[in-house]
Scaffold this active site. Structure first.
Site, mmCIF file in Angstrom:
data_model
loop_
_atom_site.group_PDB
_atom_site.id
_atom_site.type_symbol
_atom_site.label_atom_id
_atom_site.label_comp_id
_atom_site.label_asym_id
_atom_site.label_seq_id
_atom_site.Cartn_x
_atom_site.Cartn_y
_atom_site.Cartn_z
ATOM 1 N N GLU A 200 31.732 31.619 40.701
ATOM 2 C CA GLU A 200 32.171 32.819 39.979
ATOM 3 C C GLU A 200 33.020 32.393 38.799
ATOM 4 O O GLU A 200 33.457 31.239 38.697
ATOM 5 C CB GLU A 200 32.914 33.796 40.905
ATOM 6 C CG GLU A 200 34.209 33.285 41.472
ATOM 7 C CD GLU A 200 34.838 34.217 42.522
ATOM 8 O OE1 GLU A 200 34.160 35.083 43.087
ATOM 9 O OE2 GLU A 200 36.046 34.052 42.763
ATOM 10 N N HIS A 208 47.902 36.734 42.065
ATOM 11 C CA HIS A 208 47.267 37.051 43.346
ATOM 12 C C HIS A 208 48.021 38.244 43.944
ATOM 13 O O HIS A 208 49.203 38.136 44.264
ATOM 14 C CB HIS A 208 47.352 35.832 44.281
ATOM 15 C CG HIS A 208 46.843 36.102 45.663
ATOM 16 N ND1 HIS A 208 45.718 35.481 46.179
ATOM 17 C CD2 HIS A 208 47.284 36.924 46.641
ATOM 18 C CE1 HIS A 208 45.497 35.921 47.407
ATOM 19 N NE2 HIS A 208 46.446 36.797 47.712
ATOM 20 N N GLU A 275 42.438 41.048 49.386
ATOM 21 C CA GLU A 275 43.023 40.225 48.318
ATOM 22 C C GLU A 275 42.330 40.482 46.984
ATOM 23 O O GLU A 275 41.106 40.552 46.911
ATOM 24 C CB GLU A 275 42.887 38.741 48.677
ATOM 25 C CG GLU A 275 43.656 38.370 49.930
ATOM 26 C CD GLU A 275 43.738 36.864 50.173
ATOM 27 O OE1 GLU A 275 44.686 36.443 50.851
ATOM 28 O OE2 GLU A 275 42.871 36.108 49.676
ATOM 29 N N ARG A 292 42.937 39.187 59.806
ATOM 30 C CA ARG A 292 43.961 38.738 60.753
ATOM 31 C C ARG A 292 45.328 39.089 60.201
ATOM 32 O O ARG A 292 45.438 39.537 59.072
ATOM 33 C CB ARG A 292 43.862 37.219 60.913
ATOM 34 C CG ARG A 292 43.945 36.549 59.553
ATOM 35 C CD ARG A 292 44.127 35.074 59.621
ATOM 36 N NE ARG A 292 43.700 34.418 58.397
ATOM 37 C CZ ARG A 292 44.393 34.303 57.281
ATOM 38 N NH1 ARG A 292 45.616 34.812 57.204
ATOM 39 N NH2 ARG A 292 43.919 33.695 56.217
#
Ligand code: ADP
Length: 451
Positions: A200, A208, A275, A292
């Site tokens: 990508e 982030h 994310e 998780r």
């Protein structure tokens, strides 16, 4: 509600889960390897069972041994923590087939989100922005070069099953791309048992930003705001904060809605994280969903007042969500530093050994999640995380000042840790201004070398 939970993990997260269980009145079983015989989770749990030799494949990843321990101890739930078996769909299926609840999402959801190519495809179909790139596994160099013509350099090659910042390579030209493709395929097969890779566009200087999701088994899904995990070294997070200095109320609403939509598309229940990368122009893109509890969950707990592990256990037990989206408000500012047994002045070399002197920080706004104690021997077999130092303040500046003085108080000797690096970062004006990108640490370290 569960009557007894086996904690299929070690270190600080095992301690964290045992504490939550105790507060919920649930009995706990710790598992441990021979290297962790004298560890804190073993001391704190109601029962402890050795599951094998130190090497993770023989103990914390040893499914037959862990399931036998769960059956012998007669537990009704297994909490996998993070890492190890936490995203292993096969393990979740085995737990369920033994009538033990796996405290996490369904095996099907884990399998889907565990494949980054499939996850991106699902998100694209659900109207969630994704980073331009190949829509399927890249098999040949011709495939890779063709995609490169379309999306242009820089490009990142990633393992479909990658995690923990591993299995990624950034390329700036055709030659590098072809060699990265081959190395990534071989590494991915060896590390993750799946050699599929994809490419990508590599975003330059992004942040982030991830959203915490909480969902019950009845389709109710909420988000608990964002965490900014931009400060990373080699794609691994080092400092996390909530809220993000780069996210205002409007952007939070937009990203939060899309994060909830992503979780819905994945049929999600339990805690999870969506994310995103946020670029310099304010555009954001889904990169992956972690199925998780995350290492950095405490910063969200500090600003929302929600105990995420307890909520995770309650929804796994079949309870419906106790809160609605509108009940949630972020209050104040929280920051977490990962204290690793690594030497930042020597290429972050691991620093195992015995802790002879330990002085822990405390006082207003300080939380320390750790499994270490004075006399603790750090085993060489596991990840290097020793402690998570989390602080809260009214504002970001207040939180930074609390962190500075907490880092001053913290002594772990004679082990090398990331504490000195954190002290430097927290006195850097660029960090204070919050004008950072994922390249921050590299630049910061280069500057240090130049001086
Ligand atoms: P992992 O599953 O190993 O954690 P992620 O896909 O979550 O991998 O990415 C980890 C980090 O790698 C991101 O936070 C970011 O810093 C970097 N990264 C991943 N994809 C890209 C991209 N397309 N462009 C720029 N950085 C990226």
């Amino acid at each position: 509600m569960f009557s007894k939970i086996l904690v299929a993990n070690r270190g600080e997260i095992a301690v964290r889960i045992i504490r939550a269980c105790k507060e919920l009145g649930i009995r706990t079983v710790a598992i441990y390897s021979e290297a962790d015989r004298n560890s804190l989770p073993v001391r704190l749990a109601d029962e402890a069972i050795c599951v094998g030799p130190p090497r993770p494949e023989q103990s914390y990843l040893n499914i037959p041994h862990i399931v036998s321990a769960a059956e012998i101890a007669d537990v009704d739930g297994i909490h996998p923590g993070y890492g190890f078996l936490s995203q292993n769909a096969h393990f979740a299926e085995i737990c369920e087939s033994c009538n033990i609840t796996f405290i996490g999402p369904s095996a099907q959801t884990m399998r889907l989100m565990g494949d980054k190519i499939a996850a991106k495809d699902l998100m694209r179909k659900s109207g969630i922005p994704i980073i331009p790139g190949s829509m399927a596994a890249i098999k040949t160099k011709e495939d890779a070069l063709k995609t490169a013509r379309r999306i242009r350099y820089p490009i990142i090659v990633k393992a479909a099953a990658g995690g923990g910042g591993r299995g990624m390579r950034v390329c700036h030209n055709d030659v590098r791309l072809v060699s990265a493709l081959m190395t990534c395929q071989v590494e991915a097969e060896a590390s993750f048992g799946n050699g599929d890779v994809f490419v990508e566009k590599y975003l330059e200087e992004p942040r982030h930003i991830e959203f915490q999701i909480l969902a019950d088994r009845y389709g109710r899904i909420i988000h608990l705001g964002e965490r900014d995990c931009t400060i990373q070294r080699r794609h691994q997070k080092l400092i996390e904060e909530s809220p993000s200095p780069a996210v205002d109320a409007k952007l939070r609403r937009k990203m939060g809605e899309l994060a909830v939509r992503a979780a819905k598309a994945a049929n999600y229940h339990s805690v999870g994280t969506v994310e995103f990368l946020l670029d310099k122009d304010g555009a954001f893109y889904f990169i992956e969903m972690n199925t998780r509890i995350q290492v950095e969950h405490p910063v969200t707990e500090m600003v929302t007042g929600v105990d995420l592990i307890k909520e995770q256990i309650c929804v796994a037990a079949g309870e419906s969500l106790s809160m609605k989206q509108d009940d949630l408000h972020l209050e104040g500012w929280a920051i977490e530093c990962r204290i690793n047994a690594e030497d930042p002045s020597n290429g972050f070399a691991p620093s195992p050994g015995r802790i002879l002197e330990l002085q822990v920080p405390g006082g207003r706004g300080v939380r320390l999640d750790t499994h270490i104690f004075s006399g603790y021997e750090i085993p060489a077999f596991y990840d290097s995380l020793l402690a998570k130092l989390i602080v809260a303040g009214k504002t970001r500046q207040d939180a930074i000042r609390v962190m500075q003085r907490a880092l001053e108080e913290f002594v772990i000797e004679p082990i090398h840790t990331t504490i000195p690096l954190h002290r430097q970062i927290f006195s850097d004006p660029t960090f204070w201004r919050g004008q950072i990108s994922t390249n921050y640490i590299d630049r910061f370290l280069q500057q240090g070398e130049a001086e």
